[in-house]
Design an enzyme around this catalytic site. Structure first.
Site, PDB file in Angstrom:
ATOM      1  N   GLU A 146     -13.817-104.303  -3.093  1.00  0.00           N
ATOM      2  CA  GLU A 146     -15.134-104.299  -3.737  1.00  0.00           C
ATOM      3  C   GLU A 146     -15.622-102.857  -3.861  1.00  0.00           C
ATOM      4  O   GLU A 146     -15.667-102.121  -2.862  1.00  0.00           O
ATOM      5  CB  GLU A 146     -16.149-105.095  -2.922  1.00  0.00           C
ATOM      6  CG  GLU A 146     -16.001-106.597  -3.018  1.00  0.00           C
ATOM      7  CD  GLU A 146     -17.190-107.336  -2.426  1.00  0.00           C
ATOM      8  OE1 GLU A 146     -17.408-108.487  -2.825  1.00  0.00           O
ATOM      9  OE2 GLU A 146     -17.910-106.769  -1.569  1.00  0.00           O
ATOM     10  N   CYS A 147     -15.986-102.464  -5.050  1.00  0.00           N
ATOM     11  CA  CYS A 147     -16.600-101.162  -5.321  1.00  0.00           C
ATOM     12  C   CYS A 147     -15.731-100.028  -4.761  1.00  0.00           C
ATOM     13  O   CYS A 147     -14.693 -99.710  -5.339  1.00  0.00           O
ATOM     14  CB  CYS A 147     -18.025-101.128  -4.773  1.00  0.00           C
ATOM     15  SG  CYS A 147     -19.061 -99.867  -5.566  1.00  0.00           S
ATOM     16  N   GLY A 148     -16.097 -99.414  -3.650  1.00  0.00           N
ATOM     17  CA  GLY A 148     -15.277 -98.354  -3.089  1.00  0.00           C
ATOM     18  C   GLY A 148     -13.872 -98.808  -2.769  1.00  0.00           C
ATOM     19  O   GLY A 148     -12.902 -98.052  -2.910  1.00  0.00           O
TER      20      GLY A 148
END
Length: 443
Positions: A329-331
């Site tokens: 997720e994201c990073g």
């Protein structure tokens, strides 16, 4: 068991001092021997960790857009059980959210109305005096569902300034329950996604103690406690929580990967899953015996060079991904990609498991709720299932494979606008900038 009483600390706008006031108040009430719990309105990863530091117990997020009333009741009810008082914290301005049905906008006012918590209104009076009364009066009149318990004047310049502001409030009948002086040293350190994380904040305990000292000196704590009202927990059936991606989940957890909603982890554990943390920054590989790997969001862009050099982590993750599900997720998504360009323009090779490259040198803010429809079976659910979540990052995508066969999901924003395909999936590996909060309440 009787539900604890509670208050929601909110303000007409961001930057008014909600977080510092909430933390100081939480710790000041702990000092009085009360069992205190924190709740954060909206999709914020950072503030709940500060609440936990101030109260000594985990805090949770509650979101009127992304969660059903029943799920909010379940999450909050579990978190505040056995407490004497709940000090919840709003996000942005009290009424700020999306355009949507009343009670489903994500605004802090929705949460206050749903849970029966009066609002402790923080007013930054640095630019006005008597006009503070008009602002408070407008907040009280704007939404009849909520009650304004009282006002805390923040950034007061002098005794005269306080008297003038209190004069304006006296015309409204809304009590002033305290005032805090304009003291820059009370501010907590910040970075591009908000506050520096609790675990990275130098002298955090000492900072919270100073905030509590200030709150004790500036607020009428007896009046604040008396203003709290019993928490109302809706009886609606909770929506299905996010299913665990595996039975034994390897969870990346360190300064680069820390953005996991507490209610998601609690839901996985309640479903029988085991969480096994490990640290990519310590060059650790996913632990043996795990059947799923979760790389959460965080700040990999601040540690890109170090991550790129972690050969044990890189090789271990690639080996894990050959036959077991991996999701970022994201990073985590950025780390699963081919490369991250840091703020200085240096490109660092990453895991190369997904066809995407990202840059923090070419910053672009992306912010908002998302409704994702999964395009294939994977660790978050089956093809066609919908999830509700949030996106907030400054990274830009500099290269990606745009083919639909490798897309993770289709996205719509909170108002239903089609944002097209998002994220990637290759084999057992998937990733997206989208942070999942809950299963969508409707089929």
């Amino acid at each position: 068991m009787r539900a604890p009483r509670g208050l929601l600390v909110a303000a007409p706008r961001s930057g008014s001092g909600k977080t510092t006031l909430a933390l100081g108040l939480q710790r000041a009430l702990v000092r009085r021997g009360l069992v205190v719990r924190g709740v954060k309105s909206g999709p914020d990863y950072i503030d709940p960790a500060f609440h936990a530091a101030a109260t000594g117990a985990p805090s949770v997020n509650a979101d009127s857009f992304a969660m059903s009333d029943g799920l909010i009741a379940s999450v909050v009810g579990e978190a505040v059980a056995g407490a004497d008082i709940v000090i919840a914290e709003g996000s942005m301005g009290l009424f700020d959210g999306i355009r949507g049905p009343r009670g489903r906008t994500g605004a802090s006012a929705d949460l206050a109305a749903l849970m029966g918590w009066p609002v402790l209104l923080v007013l930054d009076v640095s630019g006005h005096a008597q006009s503070a009364g008009a602002v408070a009066l407008g907040c009280r009149a704007f939404d009849e569902r909520i009650a304004i318990a009282g006002v805390i004047l923040n950034k007061v310049a002098s005794a005269r300034h306080r008297r003038l502001a209190e004069d304006g409030l006296s015309r409204t009948g809304i009590p002033v329950l305290g005032a805090l002086a304009r003291e820059a040293e009370l501010a907590l350190p910040e970075r591009h996604l908000g506050l520096v994380q609790a675990g990275e904040t130098a002298d955090l305990e000492a900072r919270i103690e100073r905030l509590a000292d200030t709150v004790e000196a500036g607020l009428d704590l007896d009046a604040v406690i008396a203003a709290a009202r019993e928490t109302v927990l809706p009886s609606a059936e909770p929506a299905a929580r996010l299913r665990p991606p595996g039975q034994r989940i390897a969870l990346a957890q360190d300064a680069a990967f820390s953005f996991v909603y507490p209610h998601v982890i609690a839901g996985w554990r309640a479903a029988g899953a085991e969480i096994v943390p490990f640290s990519p920054l310590a060059d650790e590989k996913p632990p043996e015996g795990c059947d799923a790997l979760w790389l959460p969001g965080g700040y990999p862009e601040l540690h890109a060079g170090r991550l790129s050099a972690c050969e044990v982590f890189r090789a271990g993750t690639r080996a894990f991904a050959r036959d077991k599900p991996v999701h970022g997720e994201c990073g985590g998504y950025m780390t699963l990609g081919r490369a991250i360009e840091d703020a200085d323009g240096i490109v660092h090779p990453m895991l190369g498991l997904l066809p995407v490259e990202t840059s923090f040198a070419k910053r672009r803010m992306n912010l908002g709720y998302r409704v994702a429809t999964l395009l294939a079976d994977g660790p978050l659910g089956r093809a066609g299932e919908r999830l509700v979540g949030h996106e907030f990052h400054y990274a830009a995508i500099t290269w990606r494979d745009d083919s639909r066969e490798h897309a993770f999901a289709t996205h719509r924003d909170a108002e239903g606008a089609d944002l097209g395909p998002a994220g990637h999936r290759v084999g057992r590996v998937s990733g997206t900038f989208f942070h999942a909060i809950a299963a969508h309440p409707s089929p």
